[in-house]
Design a protein around this motif. Structure first.
Motif, PDB file in Angstrom:
ATOM      1  N   TYR A 142       0.814  -1.232   0.000  1.00 38.58           N
ATOM      2  CA  TYR A 142       0.000   0.000   0.000  1.00 38.58           C
ATOM      3  C   TYR A 142       0.838   1.268   0.000  1.00 38.58           C
ATOM      4  CZ  TYR A 142      -5.054  -0.479  -0.105  1.00 38.58           C
ATOM      5  OH  TYR A 142      -6.360  -0.627  -0.520  1.00 38.58           O
TER       6      TYR A 142
ATOM      7  N   GLU B  77      -9.194   7.650  -7.580  1.00 42.69           N
ATOM      8  CA  GLU B  77      -9.894   7.391  -6.317  1.00 42.69           C
ATOM      9  C   GLU B  77      -9.183   8.168  -5.223  1.00 42.69           C
ATOM     10  OE1 GLU B  77      -9.550   3.324  -4.925  1.00 42.69           O
ATOM     11  OE2 GLU B  77      -7.513   3.144  -5.655  1.00 42.69           O
TER      12      GLU B  77
ATOM     13  N   ILE C 278     -16.412  -2.225  -2.579  1.00 45.00           N
ATOM     14  CA  ILE C 278     -17.677  -2.903  -2.321  1.00 45.00           C
ATOM     15  C   ILE C 278     -18.721  -1.897  -1.842  1.00 45.00           C
ATOM     16  CG2 ILE C 278     -18.712  -4.611  -0.738  1.00 45.00           C
ATOM     17  CD1 ILE C 278     -15.968  -6.175  -1.471  1.00 45.00           C
ATOM     18  N   THR C 279     -18.275  -0.890  -1.106  1.00 44.38           N
ATOM     19  CA  THR C 279     -19.198   0.179  -0.711  1.00 44.38           C
ATOM     20  C   THR C 279     -19.628   0.952  -1.959  1.00 44.38           C
ATOM     21  OG1 THR C 279     -17.760   0.348   1.215  1.00 44.38           O
ATOM     22  CG2 THR C 279     -19.528   1.973   1.044  1.00 44.38           C
TER      23      THR C 279
ATOM     24  N   THR D 126     -15.379   0.833   3.155  1.00 45.16           N
ATOM     25  CA  THR D 126     -15.877   0.016   4.265  1.00 45.16           C
ATOM     26  C   THR D 126     -15.679   0.738   5.589  1.00 45.16           C
ATOM     27  OG1 THR D 126     -15.469  -2.018   3.070  1.00 45.16           O
ATOM     28  CG2 THR D 126     -15.558  -2.175   5.476  1.00 45.16           C
TER      29      THR D 126
END
Ligand code: PMP
Length: 297
Positions: free
Chosen positions: A156, A185, A212-213, A253
């Motif tokens: 990351y 993003e 996913i959100t 999330t």
């Protein structure tokens, strides 16, 4: 009572006793994948979607999961039960495992599964009410041809560098552009704008994790669009699109749905939390309370 717990390869530990080898390639090279999942009201939100994305990330980096997807789900539930928590955050990690001091993953014995059950709170509550101010940072999102942002890998550093730039400038979150200068993003969240009642987010191929959100919010907005005058689109987005939008918000999330009211010093719309944003945020929170995989049964 909150009792954070850690599961390592099927064995449950308290956080202070949870230990793995320093020769694990997850530590040495960031070689591994992970998921961040929330559970609300004793139900795991979008559990299958997260497990599916973990599987996709693992396939991309040719990492053989140490257990079946179903076993990983069972171990996750076991860990939450050990924590006795009803609401919380799950960090699922699969590392390449213990290896030698060289990059080759083929010298690693076996992938390790680590499950952390704890709580997470990302942004101050006040920002959810009044909106947050974000900036664009110089560090660009990784090129898909290098490390695809669609892989939720333990590597990351790209996001960490962008986060450092945001925090050093006095902001909690930042927009990352791709190598073409389009909006990809944020460092740990997806971004949406609303323009003329169209809810817009960049396509994943622009350099975003397929959140996913993000997908859930698109589904909610599509459903609402049947009775309200709103539509949903994935569209290439420039900073100009953000500056000239009516509303802006982020999803993740941990972050859930959080309004953005200023970007790079420009007020978004009237500078207040947008109406559609607020409607989506409430609908999202309701969904988290009412749906999910039951834990305690
Ligand atoms: N983008 C990045 C870079 C992330 O790390 C995350 C998750 N924290 C997201 C987007 C949001 O994804 P999700 O909604 O699946 O949590």
């Amino acid at each position: 009572m909150i009792k954070p717990k850690v599961n390592i390869n099927g064995e449950i530990f308290s956080p202070e006793n949870a230990k793995i080898s320093v020769f694990d390639h997850g530590l040495l090279y960031g070689d591994g994948v992970f998921e961040g999942i929330r559970f609300y009201n004793s139900k795991i939100f979008k559990f299958d979607e997260h497990i599916d994305r973990l599987d996709q990330s693992a396939r991309h980096i040719l990492l053989k999961l140490p257990m079946s997807l179903n076993e990983i789900k069972q171990e996750t539930i076991k860990t939450i039960k050990a924590s006795n928590m009803k609401d919380g955050y799950i960090r699922l990690i699969v590392t390449r495992g213990v290896g030698t001091l060289g990059i080759s993953p083929y010298k690693c014995e076996k992938a390790q599964l680590i499950i952390i059950v704890d709580i997470i709170s990302l942004y101050p509550e006040e920002l959810y009410e009044n909106g947050m101010e974000i900036i664009t940072v110089p560090t660009q999102r990784n090129m898909s041809e290098a490390v695809s942002p669609r892989v939720k890998s333990l590597n990351y550093l790209n996001n960490v560098l962008a986060k450092i730039e945001a925090v050093n400038a006095g902001f909690e979150e930042a927009i990352m552009l791709n190598k073409y200068g389009f909006v990809a993003e944020c460092t740990g969240d997806n971004i949406f704008i609303v323009k003329n009642k169209t809810v817009i987010t960049p396509p994943a191929y622009m350099g975003a994790l397929e959140g996913i959100t993000r997908n859930t919010v698109m589904e909610i907005a599509t459903e609402m669009g049947k009775s309200m005058d709103i539509s949903v689109k994935q569209r290439v987005m420039s900073r100009h699109d953000v500056f000239s939008s009516d509303e802006c918000f982020l999803t993740g999330t941990a972050a859930e749905v959080i309004p953005v009211t200023k970007v790079d010093g420009r007020p978004i719309g009237n500078g207040k939390v947008g109406e559609i944003t607020e409607t989506l945020r409430k609908a999202f929170l309701e969904l988290t309370q009412t749906t999910g995989t039951p834990i305690y049964e």
